[in-house]
Design a protein around this motif. Structure first.
Motif, PDB file in Angstrom:
ATOM      1  N   SER A   1       0.841  -1.199   0.000  1.00  0.00           N
ATOM      2  CA  SER A   1       0.000   0.000   0.000  1.00  0.00           C
ATOM      3  C   SER A   1       0.874   1.247   0.000  1.00  0.00           C
ATOM      4  O   SER A   1       2.030   1.222   0.435  1.00  0.00           O
ATOM      5  CB  SER A   1      -0.899   0.018   1.243  1.00  0.00           C
ATOM      6  N   ASN A   2       0.313   2.344  -0.498  1.00  0.00           N
ATOM      7  CA  ASN A   2       1.039   3.615  -0.493  1.00  0.00           C
ATOM      8  C   ASN A   2       1.397   4.055   0.926  1.00  0.00           C
ATOM      9  O   ASN A   2       2.475   4.597   1.166  1.00  0.00           O
ATOM     10  CB  ASN A   2       0.187   4.713  -1.158  1.00  0.00           C
ATOM     11  N   ILE A   3       0.502   3.785   1.872  1.00  0.00           N
ATOM     12  CA  ILE A   3       0.745   4.175   3.259  1.00  0.00           C
ATOM     13  C   ILE A   3       1.948   3.419   3.824  1.00  0.00           C
ATOM     14  O   ILE A   3       2.839   4.007   4.452  1.00  0.00           O
ATOM     15  CB  ILE A   3      -0.510   3.916   4.119  1.00  0.00           C
ATOM     16  N   ASP A   4       1.988   2.106   3.590  1.00  0.00           N
ATOM     17  CA  ASP A   4       3.099   1.305   4.103  1.00  0.00           C
ATOM     18  C   ASP A   4       4.406   1.654   3.391  1.00  0.00           C
ATOM     19  O   ASP A   4       5.481   1.646   4.009  1.00  0.00           O
ATOM     20  CB  ASP A   4       2.800  -0.184   3.950  1.00  0.00           C
ATOM     21  N   PHE A   5       4.313   1.962   2.101  1.00  0.00           N
ATOM     22  CA  PHE A   5       5.507   2.390   1.364  1.00  0.00           C
ATOM     23  C   PHE A   5       6.083   3.671   1.960  1.00  0.00           C
ATOM     24  O   PHE A   5       7.292   3.769   2.204  1.00  0.00           O
ATOM     25  CB  PHE A   5       5.166   2.604  -0.113  1.00  0.00           C
ATOM     26  N   ASP A   6       5.223   4.639   2.223  1.00  0.00           N
ATOM     27  CA  ASP A   6       5.684   5.908   2.798  1.00  0.00           C
ATOM     28  C   ASP A   6       6.305   5.691   4.179  1.00  0.00           C
ATOM     29  O   ASP A   6       7.305   6.321   4.530  1.00  0.00           O
ATOM     30  CB  ASP A   6       4.521   6.896   2.900  1.00  0.00           C
ATOM     31  N   TYR A   7       5.712   4.785   4.947  1.00  0.00           N
ATOM     32  CA  TYR A   7       6.223   4.501   6.290  1.00  0.00           C
ATOM     33  C   TYR A   7       7.599   3.831   6.227  1.00  0.00           C
ATOM     34  O   TYR A   7       8.485   4.111   7.036  1.00  0.00           O
ATOM     35  CB  TYR A   7       5.239   3.593   7.019  1.00  0.00           C
ATOM     36  N   ALA A   8       7.788   2.953   5.244  1.00  0.00           N
ATOM     37  CA  ALA A   8       9.035   2.189   5.131  1.00  0.00           C
ATOM     38  C   ALA A   8      10.145   2.960   4.446  1.00  0.00           C
ATOM     39  O   ALA A   8      11.325   2.587   4.573  1.00  0.00           O
ATOM     40  CB  ALA A   8       8.767   0.900   4.354  1.00  0.00           C
ATOM     41  N   LYS A   9       9.822   4.006   3.722  1.00  0.00           N
ATOM     42  CA  LYS A   9      10.794   4.645   2.837  1.00  0.00           C
ATOM     43  C   LYS A   9      12.050   5.112   3.563  1.00  0.00           C
ATOM     44  O   LYS A   9      13.172   4.909   3.079  1.00  0.00           O
ATOM     45  CB  LYS A   9      10.149   5.822   2.098  1.00  0.00           C
ATOM     46  N   SER A  10      11.914   5.730   4.730  1.00  0.00           N
ATOM     47  CA  SER A  10      13.094   6.237   5.428  1.00  0.00           C
ATOM     48  C   SER A  10      14.004   5.098   5.879  1.00  0.00           C
ATOM     49  O   SER A  10      15.230   5.233   5.890  1.00  0.00           O
ATOM     50  CB  SER A  10      12.680   7.094   6.628  1.00  0.00           C
ATOM     51  N   ILE A  11      13.408   3.957   6.241  1.00  0.00           N
ATOM     52  CA  ILE A  11      14.198   2.781   6.623  1.00  0.00           C
ATOM     53  C   ILE A  11      14.961   2.257   5.416  1.00  0.00           C
ATOM     54  O   ILE A  11      16.165   1.966   5.479  1.00  0.00           O
ATOM     55  CB  ILE A  11      13.281   1.674   7.167  1.00  0.00           C
ATOM     56  N   LEU A  12      14.282   2.154   4.301  1.00  0.00           N
ATOM     57  CA  LEU A  12      14.908   1.624   3.090  1.00  0.00           C
ATOM     58  C   LEU A  12      15.995   2.566   2.578  1.00  0.00           C
ATOM     59  O   LEU A  12      17.013   2.117   2.032  1.00  0.00           O
ATOM     60  CB  LEU A  12      13.853   1.386   2.009  1.00  0.00           C
ATOM     61  N   GLU A  13      15.796   3.873   2.773  1.00  0.00           N
ATOM     62  CA  GLU A  13      16.797   4.846   2.340  1.00  0.00           C
ATOM     63  C   GLU A  13      18.090   4.741   3.144  1.00  0.00           C
ATOM     64  O   GLU A  13      19.138   5.209   2.703  1.00  0.00           O
ATOM     65  CB  GLU A  13      16.226   6.257   2.430  1.00  0.00           C
ATOM     66  N   ALA A  14      18.029   4.123   4.317  1.00  0.00           N
ATOM     67  CA  ALA A  14      19.244   3.897   5.098  1.00  0.00           C
ATOM     68  C   ALA A  14      20.087   2.770   4.503  1.00  0.00           C
ATOM     69  O   ALA A  14      21.266   2.626   4.818  1.00  0.00           O
ATOM     70  CB  ALA A  14      18.880   3.557   6.544  1.00  0.00           C
ATOM     71  N   MET A  15      19.487   1.993   3.606  1.00  0.00           N
ATOM     72  CA  MET A  15      20.179   0.857   2.998  1.00  0.00           C
ATOM     73  C   MET A  15      20.339   0.981   1.491  1.00  0.00           C
ATOM     74  O   MET A  15      21.100   0.229   0.883  1.00  0.00           O
ATOM     75  CB  MET A  15      19.425  -0.442   3.313  1.00  0.00           C
ATOM     76  N   GLY A  16      19.608   1.910   0.890  1.00  0.00           N
ATOM     77  CA  GLY A  16      19.625   2.020  -0.568  1.00  0.00           C
ATOM     78  C   GLY A  16      19.573   3.455  -1.037  1.00  0.00           C
ATOM     79  O   GLY A  16      19.203   4.364  -0.279  1.00  0.00           O
ATOM     80  N   SER A  17      19.926   3.656  -2.284  1.00  0.00           N
ATOM     81  CA  SER A  17      19.923   5.003  -2.862  1.00  0.00           C
ATOM     82  C   SER A  17      18.718   5.234  -3.775  1.00  0.00           C
ATOM     83  O   SER A  17      18.456   6.359  -4.182  1.00  0.00           O
ATOM     84  CB  SER A  17      21.212   5.230  -3.655  1.00  0.00           C
ATOM     85  N   ARG A  18      17.992   4.169  -4.094  1.00  0.00           N
ATOM     86  CA  ARG A  18      16.824   4.311  -4.978  1.00  0.00           C
ATOM     87  C   ARG A  18      15.708   3.420  -4.464  1.00  0.00           C
ATOM     88  O   ARG A  18      15.870   2.200  -4.372  1.00  0.00           O
ATOM     89  CB  ARG A  18      17.209   3.927  -6.410  1.00  0.00           C
ATOM     90  N   ILE A  19      14.596   4.022  -4.117  1.00  0.00           N
ATOM     91  CA  ILE A  19      13.451   3.303  -3.570  1.00  0.00           C
ATOM     92  C   ILE A  19      12.295   3.509  -4.553  1.00  0.00           C
ATOM     93  O   ILE A  19      11.823   4.635  -4.728  1.00  0.00           O
ATOM     94  CB  ILE A  19      13.053   3.829  -2.173  1.00  0.00           C
ATOM     95  N   VAL A  20      11.853   2.434  -5.188  1.00  0.00           N
ATOM     96  CA  VAL A  20      10.862   2.549  -6.269  1.00  0.00           C
ATOM     97  C   VAL A  20       9.566   1.854  -5.860  1.00  0.00           C
ATOM     98  O   VAL A  20       9.567   0.663  -5.510  1.00  0.00           O
ATOM     99  CB  VAL A  20      11.391   1.927  -7.572  1.00  0.00           C
ATOM    100  N   TYR A  21       8.470   2.592  -5.908  1.00  0.00           N
ATOM    101  CA  TYR A  21       7.165   1.998  -5.638  1.00  0.00           C
ATOM    102  C   TYR A  21       6.650   1.350  -6.927  1.00  0.00           C
ATOM    103  O   TYR A  21       6.509   2.003  -7.959  1.00  0.00           O
ATOM    104  CB  TYR A  21       6.178   3.061  -5.160  1.00  0.00           C
TER     105      TYR A  21
END
Length: 285
Positions: free
Chosen positions: A129-149
């Motif tokens: 979901s868009n909500i869960d993606f937005d919630y996870a994005k900052s965590i994923l950005e700590a491990m990656g440089s590109r986060i694609v929905y």
């Protein structure tokens, strides 16, 4: 992969509790500042987010839905992020079960390999979901440089399987071209310089060349150690094959790549990086 990802989270001051069957992997992370758990349930019980990185469909099913698995232990509303590469239907099934337990789930496979995991430059392909993606994005950005929905649950996996199928095909093509060039007497570095500034340029040639000595920090120059194993590539190609059969999508080159990598494994290259296809084509065991 998971170890490097965890270390990048620690560098960003996230508090981690980790578990792995590989005790040395756990020890390395504990030394870096993580807490350890004795099993999956203990790991899942007190955390706000769970991130998994596992080898295959069955591993993911067992870790999430098995006895004392993540779904049995995690608190309500915890976000579950699976960065394994599995069949999209597996992600969809686990997401459905998680929802019944008042848990949130996204599939978030990665691209970039060991070096990108180490450098924190992975690409995450996310389904949920868009909500869960937005919630996870900052965590994923700590491990990656590109986060694609990518869309709904399973679409991250769909993107990953398509990408890896193309990668396998391009690596085989690169290995064929460089093997032929050398058989004709052409210096491999000269050919690389031409290909990488011409229409044949691709990631497999430019950034992950399979010929030893062309690039210093890739597996081919390290006896094909580390990197992305042939067994995992064959597994991903098998998943793509199953998805293609289910959707009636023709993948003649993907199917051939699957057979080539299965043959490479049968010839004793199972523990080598997938770029070892170059040595296989040269006829060297």
């Amino acid at each position: 992969m998971g170890g490097h990802m965890a270390k990048n989270l620690l560098k960003k001051n996230y508090k981690l509790t980790v578990y792995d069957l590989n005790k040395s992997a756990v020890s390395n992370l504990v030394e870096a500042g993580a807490n350890s758990a004795s099993n999956v349930a203990e790991m899942s019980r007190e955390v706000e987010i769970v991130i998994s990185m596992l080898p295959s469909n069955q591993h993911v099913v067992d870790v999430y839905t098995g006895e004392n698995g993540i779904l049995s232990a995690a608190k309500k509303n915890v976000l579950l992020i699976d960065s394994s590469t599995v069949d999209p239907s597996v992600s969809q099934s686990i997401a459905s079960q998680a929802k019944k337990d008042n848990l949130r789930f996204i599939d978030s496979p990665v691209s970039g390999g060991i070096n990108a995991a180490k450098d924190g430059t992975l690409t995450f392909m996310v389904g949920g979901s868009n909500i869960d993606f937005d919630y996870a994005k900052s965590i994923l950005e700590a491990m990656g440089s590109r986060i694609v929905y990518c869309g709904d649950i399973g679409m991250g996996q769909a993107a990953k399987l398509c990408n890896n199928m193309l990668l396998a095909i391009s690596m085989i093509g690169t290995a064929e071209a460089f093997n032929l060039g050398q058989k004709l007497g052409l210096d491999a570095k000269v050919l690389a310089n031409i290909v990488n500034s011409s229409s044949g340029k691709c990631w497999s040639s430019d950034l992950y060349n399979p010929v030893p000595g062309i690039l210093p920090n890739v597996p081919s120059s390290k006896n094909y150690e580390g990197g992305f194993g042939t067994t995992l590539m064959a597994k991903d190609l098998g998943l793509a094959q199953s998805a293609a059969i289910r959707t009636q999508a023709p993948i003649p080159l993907g199917s051939l790549a699957h057979q080539i990598y299965r043959t490479i494994i049968a010839h004793g290259f199972s523990n080598k990086d997938f770029s070892v296809v170059y040595q296989f084509l040269k006829g060297k065991n």
